[in-house]
Design a protein around this motif. Structure first.
Motif, mmCIF file in Angstrom:
data_model
loop_
_atom_site.group_PDB
_atom_site.id
_atom_site.type_symbol
_atom_site.label_atom_id
_atom_site.label_comp_id
_atom_site.label_asym_id
_atom_site.label_seq_id
_atom_site.Cartn_x
_atom_site.Cartn_y
_atom_site.Cartn_z
ATOM 1 N N TYR A 57 0.833 -1.193 0.000
ATOM 2 C CA TYR A 57 0.000 0.000 0.000
ATOM 3 C C TYR A 57 0.875 1.253 0.000
ATOM 4 O O TYR A 57 1.657 1.463 0.934
ATOM 5 N N PRO A 58 0.775 2.118 -1.015
ATOM 6 C CA PRO A 58 1.500 3.386 -0.982
ATOM 7 C C PRO A 58 1.064 4.224 0.221
ATOM 8 O O PRO A 58 -0.109 4.225 0.606
ATOM 9 N N HIS A 59 2.020 4.909 0.809
ATOM 10 C CA HIS A 59 1.768 5.732 1.991
ATOM 11 C C HIS A 59 1.857 7.191 1.580
ATOM 12 O O HIS A 59 2.901 7.646 1.091
ATOM 13 N N PHE A 60 0.784 7.956 1.757
ATOM 14 C CA PHE A 60 0.705 9.346 1.319
ATOM 15 C C PHE A 60 0.556 10.253 2.534
ATOM 16 O O PHE A 60 -0.154 9.923 3.490
ATOM 17 N N SER A 61 1.211 11.409 2.489
ATOM 18 C CA SER A 61 1.172 12.330 3.623
ATOM 19 C C SER A 61 0.982 13.763 3.155
ATOM 20 O O SER A 61 1.562 14.186 2.146
ATOM 21 N N ILE A 62 0.175 14.506 3.908
ATOM 22 C CA ILE A 62 -0.013 15.945 3.709
ATOM 23 C C ILE A 62 0.318 16.635 5.028
ATOM 24 O O ILE A 62 -0.203 16.253 6.088
ATOM 25 N N ASN A 63 1.170 17.639 4.977
ATOM 26 C CA ASN A 63 1.590 18.352 6.183
ATOM 27 C C ASN A 63 1.472 19.857 5.939
ATOM 28 O O ASN A 63 1.906 20.365 4.901
ATOM 29 N N ARG A 64 0.907 20.539 6.907
ATOM 30 C CA ARG A 64 0.708 21.978 6.766
ATOM 31 C C ARG A 64 0.902 22.646 8.121
ATOM 32 O O ARG A 64 0.400 22.165 9.139
ATOM 33 N N GLY A 65 1.666 23.759 8.138
ATOM 34 C CA GLY A 65 1.890 24.434 9.404
ATOM 35 C C GLY A 65 2.566 25.770 9.218
ATOM 36 O O GLY A 65 2.617 26.334 8.115
#
Length: 288
Positions: A57-65
């Motif tokens: 399973y591909p692992h996707f991340s979104i980060n905002r700060g």
């Protein structure tokens, strides 16, 4: 409102998070909360040997700060594992708007307003060889300030070793490379050397991971020490961190929630320089 007297002064103030120092800012709520450790795996680890993702399973991340001085932080990344290897692709962006350009004489109003940004796109791979892991990534870096731009390439290398009793050690070297000229001078990349150790404590009810790392950065004076802890119970993660350098002491805290295919985490950091409170929200998900 922020004011400056020359274009290049922003590049010389690492606390603002702009200039090439944006490359060493935390990339996720977990890194912000626990610290930048050479043994901390993830989608945006400082150690390329520790790119991680579940099998199949591909692992996707979104980060905002946000960072000090109202610098915005944004990160996107995707990792995929296969045959004891993990590939990585990521985009990191930091931006600052509303900067005032003023002359060397007093002025009621600014001559103009402009923005600054830093963009990095990196691709890499980590290889698992039993109790040893190796990895590298290559970054394309683009830096903009007012009407000036500079670009360059950086190389990142990493190694990790798993010892007995759930003890890991790691070492990473980041940002080996160079930039093109910006105005009259080429910006220097913040070459970063990190080494660390971690200990995993597991029981029937909880999992606890203790981290410690030492970092040297070519653009700062002295070294920096990181201490961190991640306590996981059921679906909840509680994150703590502490760091100290020659002039700054920082403490951080965060929380994470694991909902099967989704993971949410939020972290904040407080420093002795009293220039603001950096914070990051991260969302990770498993793709079909």
């Amino acid at each position: 409102m922020r004011s400056i007297f020359s274009l290049l002064i922003t590049l010389s103030v690492p606390l603002s998070g702009m200039g090439t120092q944006f490359l060493v800012l935390p990339s996720s709520a977990e890194e912000l909360s626990i610290g930048s450790h050479a043994t901390l795996p993830g989608l945006f680890p400082i150690n390329p040997a520790l790119f991680s993702a579940p099998e199949k399973y591909p692992h996707f991340s979104i980060n905002r700060g946000s960072w000090l001085g109202d610098v915005t932080l944004s990160h996107l990344g995707i990792n995929q594992s296969f045959d004891n290897k993990t590939t990585h692709f990521g985009i990191k962006y930091s931006g600052l708007t509303g900067i005032e350009f003023r002359e060397n004489i007093p002025q009621d109003n600014a001559s103009s307003n402009f923005s600054a940004y830093g963009l990095s796109m990196d691709a890499g791979i980590s290889i698992d060889r039993g109790n040893q892991k190796f990895g590298f990534s290559i970054s394309y870096i683009d830096l903009g300030l007012y009407t000036e731009r500079s670009s360059g390439l950086g190389l990142n290398l990493g190694y990790a070793l798993e010892l007995k009793n759930k003890i890991d050690i790691g070492i990473a070297v980041q940002n080996i490379g160079k930039m093109n000229t910006l105005s009259n001078k080429a910006p220097s990349l913040p070459m970063r050397v990190s080494s660390g150790i971690s200990k995993l404590i597991r029981s029937d009810r909880f999992v606890n991971n203790i981290f410690g790392s030492l970092e040297w950065n070519s653009l700062t004076t002295g070294s920096k020490i990181y201490l961190g802890n991640r306590f996981s119970w059921n679906r909840l993660d509680i994150l703590f961190g502490y760091s100290t350098s020659q002039e700054v002491v920082e403490s951080s805290i965060g929380v994470g929630l694991n909902l099967n295919r989704y993971h949410f985490s939020y972290g904040v950091r407080i420093g002795s320089q009293d220039l603001g409170i950096p914070k990051v929200l991260s969302v990770r998900l498993l793709l079909p």
